[in-house]
Scaffold this motif. Structure first.
Motif, PDB file in Angstrom:
ATOM      1  N   MET A  37      48.012  60.750  42.047  1.00 47.99           N
ATOM      2  CA  MET A  37      48.894  61.848  42.453  1.00 47.99           C
ATOM      3  C   MET A  37      50.197  61.790  41.669  1.00 47.99           C
ATOM      4  N   ASP A  38      50.565  62.897  41.080  1.00 43.91           N
ATOM      5  CA  ASP A  38      51.877  62.967  40.447  1.00 43.91           C
ATOM      6  C   ASP A  38      52.845  63.565  41.470  1.00 43.91           C
ATOM      7  N   ILE A  39      53.467  62.653  42.231  1.00 39.44           N
ATOM      8  CA  ILE A  39      54.294  63.082  43.363  1.00 39.44           C
ATOM      9  C   ILE A  39      55.465  63.953  42.908  1.00 39.44           C
ATOM     10  N   LYS A  40      56.098  63.518  41.814  1.00 36.38           N
ATOM     11  CA  LYS A  40      57.263  64.284  41.347  1.00 36.38           C
ATOM     12  C   LYS A  40      56.867  65.696  40.940  1.00 36.38           C
ATOM     13  N   ARG A  41      55.742  65.776  40.229  1.00 38.32           N
ATOM     14  CA  ARG A  41      55.300  67.097  39.796  1.00 38.32           C
ATOM     15  C   ARG A  41      54.957  67.975  41.004  1.00 38.32           C
ATOM     16  N   ASN A  42      54.319  67.390  41.991  1.00 38.20           N
ATOM     17  CA  ASN A  42      53.958  68.159  43.192  1.00 38.20           C
ATOM     18  C   ASN A  42      55.193  68.703  43.898  1.00 38.20           C
ATOM     19  N   ILE A  43      56.188  67.830  44.035  1.00 40.56           N
ATOM     20  CA  ILE A  43      57.439  68.256  44.687  1.00 40.56           C
ATOM     21  C   ILE A  43      58.062  69.422  43.922  1.00 40.56           C
ATOM     22  N   ARG A  44      58.145  69.252  42.610  1.00 40.79           N
ATOM     23  CA  ARG A  44      58.807  70.303  41.818  1.00 40.79           C
ATOM     24  C   ARG A  44      58.027  71.599  41.881  1.00 40.79           C
ATOM     25  N   ALA A  45      56.698  71.493  41.827  1.00 35.36           N
ATOM     26  CA  ALA A  45      55.871  72.711  41.861  1.00 35.36           C
ATOM     27  C   ALA A  45      56.061  73.443  43.187  1.00 35.36           C
ATOM     28  N   ILE A  46      56.042  72.687  44.275  1.00 33.63           N
ATOM     29  CA  ILE A  46      56.187  73.342  45.582  1.00 33.63           C
ATOM     30  C   ILE A  46      57.586  73.945  45.714  1.00 33.63           C
ATOM     31  N   CYS A  47      58.600  73.147  45.378  1.00 31.40           N
ATOM     32  CA  CYS A  47      59.981  73.631  45.543  1.00 31.40           C
ATOM     33  C   CYS A  47      60.257  74.870  44.709  1.00 31.40           C
ATOM     34  N   SER A  48      59.704  74.923  43.508  1.00 31.54           N
ATOM     35  CA  SER A  48      60.007  76.078  42.663  1.00 31.54           C
ATOM     36  C   SER A  48      59.312  77.337  43.168  1.00 31.54           C
ATOM     37  N   SER A  49      58.312  77.168  44.027  1.00 30.66           N
ATOM     38  CA  SER A  49      57.611  78.348  44.543  1.00 30.66           C
ATOM     39  C   SER A  49      58.175  78.810  45.886  1.00 30.66           C
ATOM     40  N   LEU A  50      59.092  78.034  46.462  1.00 34.20           N
ATOM     41  CA  LEU A  50      59.583  78.374  47.803  1.00 34.20           C
ATOM     42  C   LEU A  50      60.733  79.371  47.755  1.00 34.20           C
ATOM     43  N   PRO A  51      60.745  80.328  48.688  1.00 40.23           N
ATOM     44  CA  PRO A  51      61.942  81.158  48.835  1.00 40.23           C
ATOM     45  C   PRO A  51      63.126  80.266  49.237  1.00 40.23           C
ATOM     46  N   GLU A  52      64.316  80.703  48.930  1.00 37.78           N
ATOM     47  CA  GLU A  52      65.484  79.855  49.193  1.00 37.78           C
ATOM     48  C   GLU A  52      65.686  79.548  50.666  1.00 37.78           C
ATOM     49  N   SER A  53      65.169  80.415  51.511  1.00 34.73           N
ATOM     50  CA  SER A  53      65.364  80.252  52.959  1.00 34.73           C
ATOM     51  C   SER A  53      64.422  79.208  53.568  1.00 34.73           C
ATOM     52  N   VAL A  54      63.516  78.664  52.777  1.00 35.86           N
ATOM     53  CA  VAL A  54      62.505  77.754  53.336  1.00 35.86           C
ATOM     54  C   VAL A  54      62.765  76.315  52.874  1.00 35.86           C
ATOM     55  N   LYS A  55      62.843  75.403  53.854  1.00 38.56           N
ATOM     56  CA  LYS A  55      63.050  73.996  53.544  1.00 38.56           C
ATOM     57  C   LYS A  55      61.710  73.268  53.497  1.00 38.56           C
ATOM     58  N   LEU A  56      61.662  72.255  52.654  1.00 41.11           N
ATOM     59  CA  LEU A  56      60.450  71.443  52.541  1.00 41.11           C
ATOM     60  C   LEU A  56      60.650  70.105  53.248  1.00 41.11           C
ATOM     61  N   VAL A  57      59.766  69.817  54.199  1.00 40.38           N
ATOM     62  CA  VAL A  57      59.697  68.486  54.800  1.00 40.38           C
ATOM     63  C   VAL A  57      58.519  67.772  54.146  1.00 40.38           C
ATOM     64  N   ALA A  58      58.800  66.685  53.441  1.00 38.23           N
ATOM     65  CA  ALA A  58      57.738  65.903  52.801  1.00 38.23           C
ATOM     66  C   ALA A  58      57.177  64.936  53.840  1.00 38.23           C
ATOM     67  N   VAL A  59      55.942  65.147  54.232  1.00 42.13           N
ATOM     68  CA  VAL A  59      55.356  64.340  55.304  1.00 42.13           C
ATOM     69  C   VAL A  59      54.768  63.061  54.709  1.00 42.13           C
ATOM     70  N   SER A  60      55.497  61.972  54.929  1.00 38.93           N
ATOM     71  CA  SER A  60      55.181  60.712  54.243  1.00 38.93           C
ATOM     72  C   SER A  60      54.421  59.723  55.118  1.00 38.93           C
ATOM     73  N   LYS A  61      53.974  60.145  56.273  1.00 40.67           N
ATOM     74  CA  LYS A  61      53.232  59.250  57.171  1.00 40.67           C
ATOM     75  C   LYS A  61      52.041  58.635  56.441  1.00 40.67           C
ATOM     76  N   PHE A  62      51.835  57.364  56.696  1.00 43.02           N
ATOM     77  CA  PHE A  62      50.731  56.606  56.097  1.00 43.02           C
ATOM     78  C   PHE A  62      50.871  56.379  54.589  1.00 43.02           C
ATOM     79  N   HIS A  63      51.974  56.810  54.018  1.00 44.60           N
ATOM     80  CA  HIS A  63      52.195  56.555  52.592  1.00 44.60           C
ATOM     81  C   HIS A  63      53.307  55.513  52.432  1.00 44.60           C
ATOM     82  N   PRO A  64      53.202  54.695  51.399  1.00 46.54           N
ATOM     83  CA  PRO A  64      54.139  53.581  51.258  1.00 46.54           C
ATOM     84  C   PRO A  64      55.540  54.012  50.808  1.00 46.54           C
ATOM     85  N   VAL A  65      56.463  53.113  50.988  1.00 39.60           N
ATOM     86  CA  VAL A  65      57.854  53.304  50.586  1.00 39.60           C
ATOM     87  C   VAL A  65      57.962  53.716  49.112  1.00 39.60           C
ATOM     88  N   GLU A  66      57.116  53.152  48.258  1.00 39.29           N
ATOM     89  CA  GLU A  66      57.171  53.483  46.823  1.00 39.29           C
ATOM     90  C   GLU A  66      56.930  54.974  46.596  1.00 39.29           C
TER      91      GLU A  66
END
Ligand code: PLP
Length: 222
Positions: free
Chosen positions: A1-30
């Motif tokens: 998984m390219d986490i950084k790329r995923n974040i950027r792709a999602i964020c760039s597609s979001l309207p400004e009024s929408v916040k992204l909560v990254a659900v990190s459950k079961f994923h490590p600190v790294e």
């Protein structure tokens, strides 16, 4: 998984009024650090033990949102630092959050979880119960709790119409509560709906906050 790329792709597609909560459950600190380096600041966790292990070793400016079933006897472990508890599904839980908020000298932001799915497995108030929380002024008993909006989960199904219908129910409820005379419109602003598979529909239906795990971090290993 390219986490950084995923974040950027999602964020760039979001309207400004929408916040992204990254659900990190079961994923490590790294993995969380990678998302953080891509600029992500809001993270969602669903288990108290996991959250209290991660929180002290990660940057302080992370906003932690609790999104899972929360037992009243565990509220005290997250009360000192939690930014938002999205999964408030009982009055008992509101009472306990209020009590612990007072002890920490904080006002804790929460969302009321509403049961919109047809499945029985999902938690939350029914739409009618939710409405009566606001009409009966129940919330005034809890000065340590700030109710910022509603959260809901659609049925896990391929039926796109049904998902849209369920999000529509939540949006209408949100609007109705927001228009009540006693609702503070500057505070009651968040409609948290939409996950990896249905967030585009949720945004079309008025979501202000989407909660994405798999679409950022990949599949979870339980
Ligand atoms: C796990 C979870 C999510 C994220 O689900 P994905 O399908 O992985 O995006 C969102 N909201 C809640 C309440 C969750 O428990």
């Amino acid at each position: 998984m390219d986490i950084k790329r995923n974040i950027r792709a999602i964020c760039s597609s979001l309207p400004e009024s929408v916040k992204l909560v990254a659900v990190s459950k079961f994923h490590p600190v790294e993995s969380i650090k990678e998302a953080y380096e891509a600029g992500q600041r809001i993270f969602g966790e669903s288990r108290v033990q996991e959250l209290t292990a991660k929180q002290p070793v990660l940057p302080e400016d992370i906003e932690w949102h609790f999104i899972g079933t929360l037992q009243t006897n565990k509220v005290r472990y997250i009360a000192p630092f939690i930014s938002m508890i999205q999964s408030v599904d009982s009055i008992r839980l509101l009472q306990e959050i209020n009590r612990r908020a007072g002890e920490c000298n904080r006002i804790i932001h929460v969302l009321i979880e509403v049961h919109i799915a047809e499945e029985d497995s999902k938690h939350g108030f029914s739409p009618d119960e939710c409405k009566s929380l606001f009409t009966q002024k129940t919330l005034r008993q809890f000065p340590g709790v700030r109710v910022c909006g509603l959260m809901g989960m659609a049925t896990f199904t391929d039926d796109a119409d049904r998902i849209r219908r369920e999000f529509g129910i939540l949006r209408n409820l949100f609007k109705e509560i927001k228009s009540m005379p006693d609702t503070d419109k500057d505070i009651f602003t968040e409609l948290s709906m939409g996950m990896s598979d249905d967030y585009n529909t949720a945004i079309e239906e008025g979501s202000t906050m989407i909660r994405i795990g798999t679409g950022i971090f990949g599949t979870r290993e339980y």
